[in-house]
Design a protein around this motif. Structure first.
Motif, PDB file in Angstrom:
ATOM      1  N   GLN A  33       0.774  -1.055   0.133  1.00  0.00           N
ATOM      2  CA  GLN A  33      -0.188   0.119  -0.358  1.00  0.00           C
ATOM      3  C   GLN A  33       0.543   1.147   0.157  1.00  0.00           C
ATOM      4  O   GLN A  33       1.929   1.463   0.617  1.00  0.00           O
ATOM      5  CB  GLN A  33      -0.801   0.170   1.440  1.00  0.00           C
ATOM      6  CG  GLN A  33      -1.933  -1.144   0.928  1.00  0.00           C
ATOM      7  CD  GLN A  33      -3.078  -0.262   1.976  1.00  0.00           C
ATOM      8  OE1 GLN A  33      -2.691  -0.136   3.361  1.00  0.00           O
ATOM      9  NE2 GLN A  33      -4.742  -1.317   1.490  1.00  0.00           N
ATOM     10  N   GLU A  35       0.452   5.557  -0.126  1.00  0.00           N
ATOM     11  CA  GLU A  35      -0.620   6.910  -0.236  1.00  0.00           C
ATOM     12  C   GLU A  35      -0.005   8.185  -0.683  1.00  0.00           C
ATOM     13  O   GLU A  35       1.036   8.509  -0.830  1.00  0.00           O
ATOM     14  CB  GLU A  35      -0.790   7.544   0.928  1.00  0.00           C
ATOM     15  CG  GLU A  35      -1.887   6.716   2.481  1.00  0.00           C
ATOM     16  CD  GLU A  35      -1.725   7.139   3.467  1.00  0.00           C
ATOM     17  OE1 GLU A  35      -1.591   8.278   3.652  1.00  0.00           O
ATOM     18  OE2 GLU A  35      -2.579   7.276   4.069  1.00  0.00           O
ATOM     19  N   LYS A  38      -3.436  14.054  -3.692  1.00  0.00           N
ATOM     20  CA  LYS A  38      -4.548  13.406  -4.983  1.00  0.00           C
ATOM     21  C   LYS A  38      -4.696  15.643  -5.492  1.00  0.00           C
ATOM     22  O   LYS A  38      -4.286  16.145  -4.477  1.00  0.00           O
ATOM     23  CB  LYS A  38      -5.990  13.483  -4.325  1.00  0.00           C
ATOM     24  CG  LYS A  38      -6.590  12.604  -3.800  1.00  0.00           C
ATOM     25  CD  LYS A  38      -8.395  12.576  -3.390  1.00  0.00           C
ATOM     26  CE  LYS A  38      -8.756  11.050  -2.853  1.00  0.00           C
ATOM     27  NZ  LYS A  38     -10.148  11.325  -2.396  1.00  0.00           N
ATOM     28  N   LYS A  40      -5.759  18.504  -8.150  1.00  0.00           N
ATOM     29  CA  LYS A  40      -6.523  18.990  -9.072  1.00  0.00           C
ATOM     30  C   LYS A  40      -6.706  20.275  -9.604  1.00  0.00           C
ATOM     31  O   LYS A  40      -5.544  21.616  -8.850  1.00  0.00           O
ATOM     32  CB  LYS A  40      -8.189  19.056  -7.909  1.00  0.00           C
ATOM     33  CG  LYS A  40      -9.266  19.342  -9.247  1.00  0.00           C
ATOM     34  CD  LYS A  40     -10.356  19.453  -8.340  1.00  0.00           C
ATOM     35  CE  LYS A  40     -11.722  20.164  -9.259  1.00  0.00           C
ATOM     36  NZ  LYS A  40     -13.261  20.125  -8.657  1.00  0.00           N
ATOM     37  N   ARG A  45      -5.385  18.279  -3.060  1.00  0.00           N
ATOM     38  CA  ARG A  45      -6.638  18.917  -3.075  1.00  0.00           C
ATOM     39  C   ARG A  45      -7.176  18.898  -1.426  1.00  0.00           C
ATOM     40  O   ARG A  45      -6.254  17.877  -1.029  1.00  0.00           O
ATOM     41  CB  ARG A  45      -7.543  17.596  -3.997  1.00  0.00           C
ATOM     42  CG  ARG A  45      -9.679  17.974  -3.507  1.00  0.00           C
ATOM     43  CD  ARG A  45      -9.421  16.171  -3.986  1.00  0.00           C
ATOM     44  NE  ARG A  45      -9.737  16.758  -5.575  1.00  0.00           N
ATOM     45  CZ  ARG A  45     -10.702  15.331  -6.229  1.00  0.00           C
ATOM     46  NH1 ARG A  45     -10.971  14.296  -5.808  1.00  0.00           N
ATOM     47  NH2 ARG A  45     -10.422  15.435  -7.541  1.00  0.00           N
ATOM     48  N   GLN A  52      -6.089  15.828   0.456  1.00  0.00           N
ATOM     49  CA  GLN A  52      -6.708  14.811   0.265  1.00  0.00           C
ATOM     50  C   GLN A  52      -5.952  13.248   0.017  1.00  0.00           C
ATOM     51  O   GLN A  52      -5.005  13.796  -0.871  1.00  0.00           O
ATOM     52  CB  GLN A  52      -7.992  14.966  -0.531  1.00  0.00           C
ATOM     53  CG  GLN A  52      -8.718  15.859   0.112  1.00  0.00           C
ATOM     54  CD  GLN A  52      -9.362  15.406   1.794  1.00  0.00           C
ATOM     55  OE1 GLN A  52     -10.145  13.747   1.358  1.00  0.00           O
ATOM     56  NE2 GLN A  52      -8.824  15.428   2.457  1.00  0.00           N
ATOM     57  N   VAL A  53      -5.914  12.494   0.512  1.00  0.00           N
ATOM     58  CA  VAL A  53      -5.206  11.106  -0.505  1.00  0.00           C
ATOM     59  C   VAL A  53      -5.858  10.090  -0.452  1.00  0.00           C
ATOM     60  O   VAL A  53      -6.707   9.955  -0.425  1.00  0.00           O
ATOM     61  CB  VAL A  53      -3.977  11.454   1.199  1.00  0.00           C
ATOM     62  CG1 VAL A  53      -2.988  12.365   0.874  1.00  0.00           C
ATOM     63  CG2 VAL A  53      -4.343  10.365   2.015  1.00  0.00           C
ATOM     64  N   ARG A  54      -4.444   9.611  -1.811  1.00  0.00           N
ATOM     65  CA  ARG A  54      -5.243   8.359  -2.516  1.00  0.00           C
ATOM     66  C   ARG A  54      -4.784   6.977  -1.643  1.00  0.00           C
ATOM     67  O   ARG A  54      -2.976   6.658  -2.264  1.00  0.00           O
ATOM     68  CB  ARG A  54      -5.437   8.698  -4.120  1.00  0.00           C
ATOM     69  CG  ARG A  54      -6.078   7.418  -4.943  1.00  0.00           C
ATOM     70  CD  ARG A  54      -5.767   7.450  -6.049  1.00  0.00           C
ATOM     71  NE  ARG A  54      -7.582   8.735  -6.246  1.00  0.00           N
ATOM     72  CZ  ARG A  54      -7.702   9.811  -7.059  1.00  0.00           C
ATOM     73  NH1 ARG A  54      -5.651  10.803  -7.011  1.00  0.00           N
ATOM     74  NH2 ARG A  54      -8.417  10.399  -7.066  1.00  0.00           N
ATOM     75  N   LYS A  55      -5.434   6.303  -1.414  1.00  0.00           N
ATOM     76  CA  LYS A  55      -4.668   5.171  -1.071  1.00  0.00           C
ATOM     77  C   LYS A  55      -4.648   3.480  -2.487  1.00  0.00           C
ATOM     78  O   LYS A  55      -5.483   4.088  -2.748  1.00  0.00           O
ATOM     79  CB  LYS A  55      -5.332   4.143   0.100  1.00  0.00           C
ATOM     80  CG  LYS A  55      -4.839   4.892   1.261  1.00  0.00           C
ATOM     81  CD  LYS A  55      -6.105   4.754   2.840  1.00  0.00           C
ATOM     82  CE  LYS A  55      -5.513   5.124   3.571  1.00  0.00           C
ATOM     83  NZ  LYS A  55      -6.448   4.123   5.241  1.00  0.00           N
ATOM     84  N   LEU A  56      -3.653   3.552  -2.889  1.00  0.00           N
ATOM     85  CA  LEU A  56      -2.944   2.634  -3.945  1.00  0.00           C
ATOM     86  C   LEU A  56      -3.035   1.465  -3.029  1.00  0.00           C
ATOM     87  O   LEU A  56      -2.211   1.273  -2.369  1.00  0.00           O
ATOM     88  CB  LEU A  56      -2.093   3.201  -4.648  1.00  0.00           C
ATOM     89  CG  LEU A  56      -2.153   4.405  -5.484  1.00  0.00           C
ATOM     90  CD1 LEU A  56      -0.678   4.830  -6.356  1.00  0.00           C
ATOM     91  CD2 LEU A  56      -3.716   5.082  -6.087  1.00  0.00           C
ATOM     92  N   LEU A 113     -15.217   5.564  -5.360  1.00  0.00           N
ATOM     93  CA  LEU A 113     -14.824   4.662  -4.807  1.00  0.00           C
ATOM     94  C   LEU A 113     -15.213   3.357  -6.549  1.00  0.00           C
ATOM     95  O   LEU A 113     -15.470   2.241  -5.761  1.00  0.00           O
ATOM     96  CB  LEU A 113     -15.507   3.514  -3.654  1.00  0.00           C
ATOM     97  CG  LEU A 113     -15.336   4.143  -2.165  1.00  0.00           C
ATOM     98  CD1 LEU A 113     -15.477   3.520  -1.297  1.00  0.00           C
ATOM     99  CD2 LEU A 113     -13.496   4.572  -2.505  1.00  0.00           C
ATOM    100  N   LEU A 152      -6.754   0.011  -6.909  1.00  0.00           N
ATOM    101  CA  LEU A 152      -6.808   1.192  -8.170  1.00  0.00           C
ATOM    102  C   LEU A 152      -5.362   0.838  -7.389  1.00  0.00           C
ATOM    103  O   LEU A 152      -4.311   1.228  -6.164  1.00  0.00           O
ATOM    104  CB  LEU A 152      -6.675   2.576  -7.015  1.00  0.00           C
ATOM    105  CG  LEU A 152      -6.244   3.350  -8.085  1.00  0.00           C
ATOM    106  CD1 LEU A 152      -6.576   4.115  -8.520  1.00  0.00           C
ATOM    107  CD2 LEU A 152      -7.001   5.187  -6.386  1.00  0.00           C
TER     108      LEU A 152
END
Length: 273
Positions: A33, A35, A38, A40, A45, A52-56, A113, A152
Motif C-alpha cells: 500500500q 498513499e 490527490k 486537482k 486537493r 486529501q490522499v488516495r490509497k493505492l 470508489l 487502484l
C-alpha cells in the motif's frame, strides 16, 4: 483474442506455466500500500483544511510484470466503445471535454470508489463475455484483483474498469441516443449533454448506473450549461482553461519547465475550439 488454455495464456504472457501457478497461489504477497496526494488542476486537493490522499494497492516483481503483459497483450487488444475516453490510447481529457461543447445542458457526475466497486465476479464475467475460457478467466481475474475487487494502482486496473463498465455504458448509450443526448465517460467521470433540458430523465440514468452495482457521488453531481469537465472549462461555444489553472500562471514558484507545460496545455485546449 480468445484464450482457452493455460498453455496458450503462458505463451502470450511469456511466463512458464509453473511460474504462473506459483504466482496465483501467492498473488497477495506482491501487493503493497502507498498513499499519494490527490491533485486537482495542478494543486493538492484540500478538504476542511486537510490534504486529501488516495490509497493505492501497488504491485511489484513478477505480478507487476505479468499485469503489464496482460494490459498490453490482452486488455488493450479488446476494443473499447466510442464513449470511453479515460486511459484510452489516442484519447485525452481535452478530446473528452470537446464532445460536450456547444451543448446547452450538461450533466456531470462521478462514481464513488469506482475501482473497488468492481468485484472479481464482474471481472470474471467480463473476460467470459469476450470469449475467454472459464479457466483462463479465473486466472486473469485472480492476478488482476485483490480481496475480491479491482485495486487502484496496478497497470491493469484502468483497462479492466473501462471494459467492465462498458456493459453499463452500452445501456446508457442506447438510452442517450434515443433521447438526443451525448454520453461519454472518463474513467469514473460520467457526462451527458443535450441541446434540450433533460432533467426529467436524470433519475432513470442514475437508476441504470446503480442497478449494475455502481454508486453515484451526489456531491460531485452538477447540472449546468457551463462546467469544468476533466480539467477543461466547457462553455456553450468554446473551451477554456479552468479558473484554477489560469491562476497557476501567476504562481512565481513555478519552474520554467512547469510554465512551459502549462503554456503547451493552454495551446492544446484553445486549439480544440
Amino acid at each position: 483474442m480468445a484464450i482457452n488454455t493455460i498453455k496458450h495464456l503462458s505463451y502470450i504472457l511469456r511466463v512458464r506455466p509453473y511460474k504462473l501457478e506459483e504466482l496465483i497461489k501467492n498473488v497477495d504477497r506482491y501487493y503493497y500500500q502507498k498513499e499519494v496526494v490527490k491533485i486537482k488542476d495542478g494543486s493538492p486537493r484540500i478538504k476542511n483544511g486537510v490534504v486529501q490522499v488516495r490509497k493505492l494497492d501497488n504491485t511489484f516483481g513478477l505480478l507487476k510484470e505479468v499485469q503489464k503483459s496482460i494490459d498490453r497483450k490482452i486488455l488493450k487488444e479488446i476494443a473499447l466503445p466510442d464513449f470511453a475516453f479515460g486511459c484510452v490510447k489516442g484519447k485525452d481529457n481535452v478530446m473528452h471535454a470537446v464532445q460536450h461543447k456547444s451543448q446547452k445542458y450538461i450533466l456531470q457526475t462521478d462514481l464513488v470508489l469506482f475501482f473497488p466497486s468492481i468485484t472479481n465476479r464482474m471481472v470474471f464475467g467480463m473476460f467470459r463475455t469476450h470469449g475467454f475460457s472459464s479457466t483462463v478467466s479465473r486466472i486473469l481475474t485472480r492476478v488482476t484483483t485483490v480481496k475480491g475487487y479491482v485495486p487502484l494502482g496496478p497497470p491493469t486496473s484502468p483497462s479492466i474498469a473501462n471494459l467492465v463498465f462498458a456493459k453499463t455504458g452500452f445501456k446508457l448509450q442506447q438510452f442517450a441516443s434515443a433521447h438526443n443526448l451525448k454520453f461519454t465517460t472518463y474513467v469514473d467521470d460520467i457526462v451527458f449533454s443535450s441541446q434540450e433540458d433533460f432533467r426529467h430523465v436524470i433519475p432513470f440514468l442514475f437508476s441504470a448506473i446503480q442497478a449494475d452495482g455502481f454508486r453515484i457521488s451526489y456531491s460531485k453531481t452538477n447540472y449546468a450549461p457551463i462546467q469544468d469537465i476533466t480539467g477543461v472549462k466547457v462553455f456553450n461555444n468554446k473551451l477554456d482553461l479552468t479558473d484554477k489553472l489560469k491562476l497557476k500562471f501567476l504562481d512565481s514558484s513555478l519552474s520554467s519547465r512547469q510554465l512551459v507545460g502549462l503554456r503547451n496545455y493552454r495551446e492544446k485546449v484553445l486549439a480544440a475550439n
